[in-house]
Design a protein around this motif. Structure first.
Motif, mmCIF file in Angstrom:
data_model
loop_
_atom_site.group_PDB
_atom_site.id
_atom_site.type_symbol
_atom_site.label_atom_id
_atom_site.label_comp_id
_atom_site.label_asym_id
_atom_site.label_seq_id
_atom_site.Cartn_x
_atom_site.Cartn_y
_atom_site.Cartn_z
ATOM 1 N N GLY A 7 0.800 -1.266 0.033
ATOM 2 C CA GLY A 7 -0.080 0.019 0.173
ATOM 3 C C GLY A 7 0.550 1.269 0.242
ATOM 4 O O GLY A 7 1.431 1.562 0.676
ATOM 5 N N PHE A 8 0.443 2.062 -1.183
ATOM 6 C CA PHE A 8 0.865 3.259 -0.650
ATOM 7 C C PHE A 8 2.466 3.749 -1.793
ATOM 8 O O PHE A 8 3.000 5.077 -1.114
ATOM 9 N N ASN A 9 3.204 2.427 -2.119
ATOM 10 C CA ASN A 9 4.591 2.335 -1.970
ATOM 11 C C ASN A 9 4.095 2.912 -3.427
ATOM 12 O O ASN A 9 5.421 4.277 -3.410
ATOM 13 N N ARG A 10 4.140 2.798 -4.531
ATOM 14 C CA ARG A 10 4.329 3.410 -6.286
ATOM 15 C C ARG A 10 3.571 4.282 -5.917
ATOM 16 O O ARG A 10 3.671 5.577 -6.313
ATOM 17 N N ILE A 11 2.412 4.939 -5.045
ATOM 18 C CA ILE A 11 1.394 6.078 -4.936
ATOM 19 C C ILE A 11 2.434 7.694 -4.467
ATOM 20 O O ILE A 11 2.029 7.766 -4.725
ATOM 21 N N SER A 12 2.551 6.975 -3.797
ATOM 22 C CA SER A 12 3.875 7.871 -2.745
ATOM 23 C C SER A 12 5.404 8.814 -3.354
ATOM 24 O O SER A 12 5.243 10.012 -3.710
ATOM 25 N N ALA B 149 -4.258 -4.879 7.743
ATOM 26 C CA ALA B 149 -3.317 -4.094 8.551
ATOM 27 C C ALA B 149 -2.294 -3.044 7.858
ATOM 28 O O ALA B 149 -1.742 -2.039 7.873
ATOM 29 N N GLU B 150 -1.255 -4.102 7.298
ATOM 30 C CA GLU B 150 -0.145 -2.785 6.097
ATOM 31 C C GLU B 150 -0.507 -1.849 5.752
ATOM 32 O O GLU B 150 0.302 -0.321 5.537
ATOM 33 N N LEU B 151 -1.932 -2.028 5.085
ATOM 34 C CA LEU B 151 -2.445 -0.827 4.063
ATOM 35 C C LEU B 151 -3.052 0.434 4.769
ATOM 36 O O LEU B 151 -2.872 1.616 5.086
ATOM 37 N N ASN B 152 -3.459 -0.179 6.588
ATOM 38 C CA ASN B 152 -4.068 1.436 6.730
ATOM 39 C C ASN B 152 -2.355 1.438 7.892
ATOM 40 O O ASN B 152 -2.581 3.259 7.448
ATOM 41 N N PHE C 190 0.811 7.945 4.365
ATOM 42 C CA PHE C 190 0.690 8.109 3.383
ATOM 43 C C PHE C 190 0.490 9.871 4.059
ATOM 44 O O PHE C 190 0.307 11.197 3.239
ATOM 45 N N ARG C 191 -0.327 10.028 4.930
ATOM 46 C CA ARG C 191 -0.717 11.488 4.919
ATOM 47 C C ARG C 191 0.374 12.607 5.356
ATOM 48 O O ARG C 191 0.257 13.886 5.398
ATOM 49 N N HIS C 192 1.006 11.681 6.188
ATOM 50 C CA HIS C 192 2.724 12.152 7.233
ATOM 51 C C HIS C 192 3.369 12.867 5.960
ATOM 52 O O HIS C 192 3.595 14.039 5.877
ATOM 53 N N PHE C 193 3.289 12.273 5.060
ATOM 54 C CA PHE C 193 4.612 11.943 3.646
ATOM 55 C C PHE C 193 3.914 13.076 3.197
ATOM 56 O O PHE C 193 5.249 14.360 2.290
ATOM 57 N N ARG C 194 2.177 13.650 2.779
ATOM 58 C CA ARG C 194 2.224 14.437 1.651
ATOM 59 C C ARG C 194 2.326 15.760 2.956
ATOM 60 O O ARG C 194 2.823 16.998 1.223
ATOM 61 N N ALA C 195 2.620 16.050 3.845
ATOM 62 C CA ALA C 195 2.951 17.211 4.504
ATOM 63 C C ALA C 195 4.539 17.345 4.183
ATOM 64 O O ALA C 195 4.588 18.620 4.437
ATOM 65 N N GLU C 196 4.912 16.785 5.016
ATOM 66 C CA GLU C 196 6.963 16.625 4.751
ATOM 67 C C GLU C 196 7.157 17.159 3.030
ATOM 68 O O GLU C 196 7.402 17.685 2.864
ATOM 69 N N LEU C 197 5.843 16.310 1.853
ATOM 70 C CA LEU C 197 6.613 16.689 0.552
ATOM 71 C C LEU C 197 5.809 18.871 0.781
ATOM 72 O O LEU C 197 7.115 19.020 0.017
ATOM 73 N N ARG C 198 5.167 19.094 1.544
ATOM 74 C CA ARG C 198 5.023 20.304 1.048
ATOM 75 C C ARG C 198 6.219 21.909 1.361
ATOM 76 O O ARG C 198 6.453 22.322 1.240
ATOM 77 N N GLN C 199 6.873 20.547 2.696
ATOM 78 C CA GLN C 199 7.776 21.365 3.306
ATOM 79 C C GLN C 199 9.648 20.814 2.704
ATOM 80 O O GLN C 199 9.938 21.918 1.865
ATOM 81 N N ARG C 200 9.733 19.981 1.899
ATOM 82 C CA ARG C 200 10.824 19.768 1.175
ATOM 83 C C ARG C 200 10.500 20.065 -0.034
ATOM 84 O O ARG C 200 11.803 20.691 -1.249
ATOM 85 N N TYR C 201 9.180 20.689 -0.855
ATOM 86 C CA TYR C 201 9.082 21.529 -2.198
ATOM 87 C C TYR C 201 8.188 22.674 -1.911
ATOM 88 O O TYR C 201 6.993 23.000 -2.324
ATOM 89 N N PRO C 202 8.777 23.811 -0.859
ATOM 90 C CA PRO C 202 7.979 24.279 -0.807
ATOM 91 C C PRO C 202 7.696 25.822 -1.719
ATOM 92 O O PRO C 202 6.426 25.807 -1.944
#
Length: 167
Positions: A98-103, A140-143, A149-161
């Motif tokens: 889950g979310f590996n290729r999507i991320s 369980a892995e997917l959840n 992924f939700r946390h990852f998207r927030a990190e992207l906003r910081q990584r690519y401001p």
């Protein structure tokens, strides 16, 4: 071309079916119901941005070529080939399912990459992916990865401001 990844349309073929070597062979399997887009039964949205209808309509070619660009859309998880340098590294926190290729596709989009769909090449998974065909810990892995992924998207906003792109 340094900020382009080359998308390989992905398919799955029925168990026991010979893996096609050409687009023409793949089209024949499609016509008989022995091939379909990857995850076609489980998550059609996850591969839809590839534009399978558009890809099918292209006449088979003996040469590898860029057929068209596909705009990124969530939750795309394309199979692709990219440049040796400059592609954001895969986030290894996405373990198992889950979310590996999507991320990865999401970050490529935010980083400014374009997605060029290839004609004359494709990837194939042996066997149809069906509901119930996964191991017991998949949910369980997917959840866990969904939360990550939700946390990852927030990190992207910081990584690519300065990027106007979001996912």
């Amino acid at each position: 071309w340094d900020q382009v990844v080359f998308v390989l349309p992905a398919f799955e073929v029925r168990t026991g079916t010979r893996v096609p070597g050409t687009k023409a062979e793949l089209l024949q399997l499609w016509d008989t119901g022995d091939a379909r887009p990857f995850y076609g039964a489980l998550c059609p949205r996850c591969q839809a941005p590839t534009g399978y209808g558009r890809w099918w309509a292209l006449p088979p070619t003996p040469h590898l070529r860029v057929a068209y660009e596909a705009p990124w859309r969530d939750p795309w998880e394309p199979f692709y080939v990219g440049p040796a340098h400059g592609v954001p590294p895969f986030d290894e926190r996405f373990l198992q399912y889950g979310f590996n290729r999507i991320s990865q596709a999401c970050e490529l989009h935010v980083a400014g990459f374009r997605f060029a769909v290839l004609d004359g090449a494709f990837v194939v998974h042996r066997g149809f992916k069906e509901a119930g065909g996964f191991h017991g810990g998949r949910e369980a892995e997917l959840n866990r990865n969904r939360q990550l992924f939700r946390h990852f998207r927030a990190e992207l906003r910081q990584r690519y401001p300065h990027s106007p792109r979001r996912c």
